[in-house]
Design an enzyme around this catalytic site. Sequence first.
Site, PDB file in Angstrom:
ATOM      1  N   ASP A 188     -32.420   6.896   6.115  1.00  0.00           N
ATOM      2  CA  ASP A 188     -30.780   6.659   6.540  1.00  0.00           C
ATOM      3  C   ASP A 188     -30.792   7.971   7.309  1.00  0.00           C
ATOM      4  O   ASP A 188     -30.096   8.112   8.385  1.00  0.00           O
ATOM      5  CB  ASP A 188     -30.841   6.886   5.273  1.00  0.00           C
ATOM      6  CG  ASP A 188     -30.945   5.761   4.441  1.00  0.00           C
ATOM      7  OD1 ASP A 188     -31.023   5.199   5.077  1.00  0.00           O
ATOM      8  OD2 ASP A 188     -29.658   5.566   3.479  1.00  0.00           O
ATOM      9  N   ASP A 196     -32.798  -1.385   3.735  1.00  0.00           N
ATOM     10  CA  ASP A 196     -31.555  -0.704   4.802  1.00  0.00           C
ATOM     11  C   ASP A 196     -33.030  -0.066   5.906  1.00  0.00           C
ATOM     12  O   ASP A 196     -31.145  -0.187   7.069  1.00  0.00           O
ATOM     13  CB  ASP A 196     -31.396   0.847   3.390  1.00  0.00           C
ATOM     14  CG  ASP A 196     -30.971   0.322   1.837  1.00  0.00           C
ATOM     15  OD1 ASP A 196     -31.685  -0.058   1.748  1.00  0.00           O
ATOM     16  OD2 ASP A 196     -30.137   0.432   1.821  1.00  0.00           O
TER      17      ASP A 196
HETATM   18  N1  GLY Z   1     -28.461   2.994   2.449  1.00  0.00           N
HETATM   19  C1  GLY Z   1     -27.732   2.406   0.380  1.00  0.00           C
HETATM   20  C2  GLY Z   1     -27.488   1.586   0.697  1.00  0.00           C
HETATM   21  O1  GLY Z   1     -26.545   0.613   1.333  1.00  0.00           O
HETATM   22  O2  GLY Z   1     -26.264   1.289  -0.591  1.00  0.00           O
END
Ligand code: GLY
Length: 374
Positions: free
Chosen positions: A93, A157
């Site tokens: 992320d 994600d």
């Molecule tokens: N990236 C983790 C979520 O969407 O909770």
Amino acid sequence: MTAWAEGILEKIIHKISAESNRVGGKIPYWTKNGRYEEDYGTKDISWWTNGFWCGILWQMYHETGEEKYRRQAEAAEERLDRAFAEFTGLHHDAGFMWLHSAVADYRLTGSEKSRIRGLKAASVLAGRFNPAGGFLKAWNPSCVGEGEDCTGWTIVDSMMNIPLLYWASGETGDPRFSHIAKIHADTVLRCLVREDGSCGHIACLDPETGEFLGTQGGQGYGEGSSWSRGQAWILYGFALSYRYTGRQAYLDAAKRTAHYFAANAALTDFLPLCDFRQPGTPDVRDASAGVCAACGFLEIAEHVPEGERGLYREWGEKLLRAAENVCSWDLDRDSILQKCRVAYHGGRETDLIYGDYFLLEGVLRLLRRGFLIW
Ligand code: GLY
């Protein structure tokens, strides 16, 4: 539509202005007792949502020109440097963390220091690429359950993080970042997007051979289900990959997953279930999925022929209007969008900082304002 969007934007600006006087350069995630009591800058500097407050502040700075937002965003961005220094907490992320902070700063102010932070973050993300299997590794051992090994895992994600790689290639003229992004997007398309436009959350690959082993339900209800925020990540993520690559397969994937999302969201008046395949009861919703998907619909609208555009804008607006029903405008409480959910299992109904980010981005997009953070 414009009058409605102008009206809600005014309320958002009013609320964030009050909040920002309390929060400043702290890094909020969710509220406790109606306030952003915890500062993730001290609690967990590598937490994946740590860029979203900066994203809100930069959108506010762009919209209002008020210096306080710029100062607060810069302060929060600087604090994220500790995540680089500690290094071991970094994860897939990195895009969410630094597109919204450093890259947004660089885009608006031209700050060289911020550009370098963005390139560092892109290098961290690119460093997670596994050529056997062609994917960006998700999470770290400390993020997954005991006995689980995420070395060969990749998740939907990630599609919202790879714009950082496209940006880095554009910035440096070095296509390696963008090659990685495209190979990864192809793997996600192959392993996680189903024929009907639904998608899985986690794809498991053999990290040595690259063989695709199967999927897991992750934050959704279970294997074979359809976690709505993951559906939003995928439809928006593929639309963004189309923006940077012009590959028709990515736009087709964005449209297919968007149609699936709209059909399912319509069944619950556009305030999405947490998982489109969850049992009938309890009625678990996730408003964050709706606002994120709305931004994706409005992104798709920018890439389709004139005749199709209205449909995507209409769906985007419907999702944002439904979200308004679960907003709090109380100036003494932090956070706007309520009724969000981290995952189907465990947890509770809550607010989440990215819910507010996507609400703001969505309304600005509807008004054809704002700037592209992705
Ligand atoms: N990236 C983790 C979520 O969407 O909770």
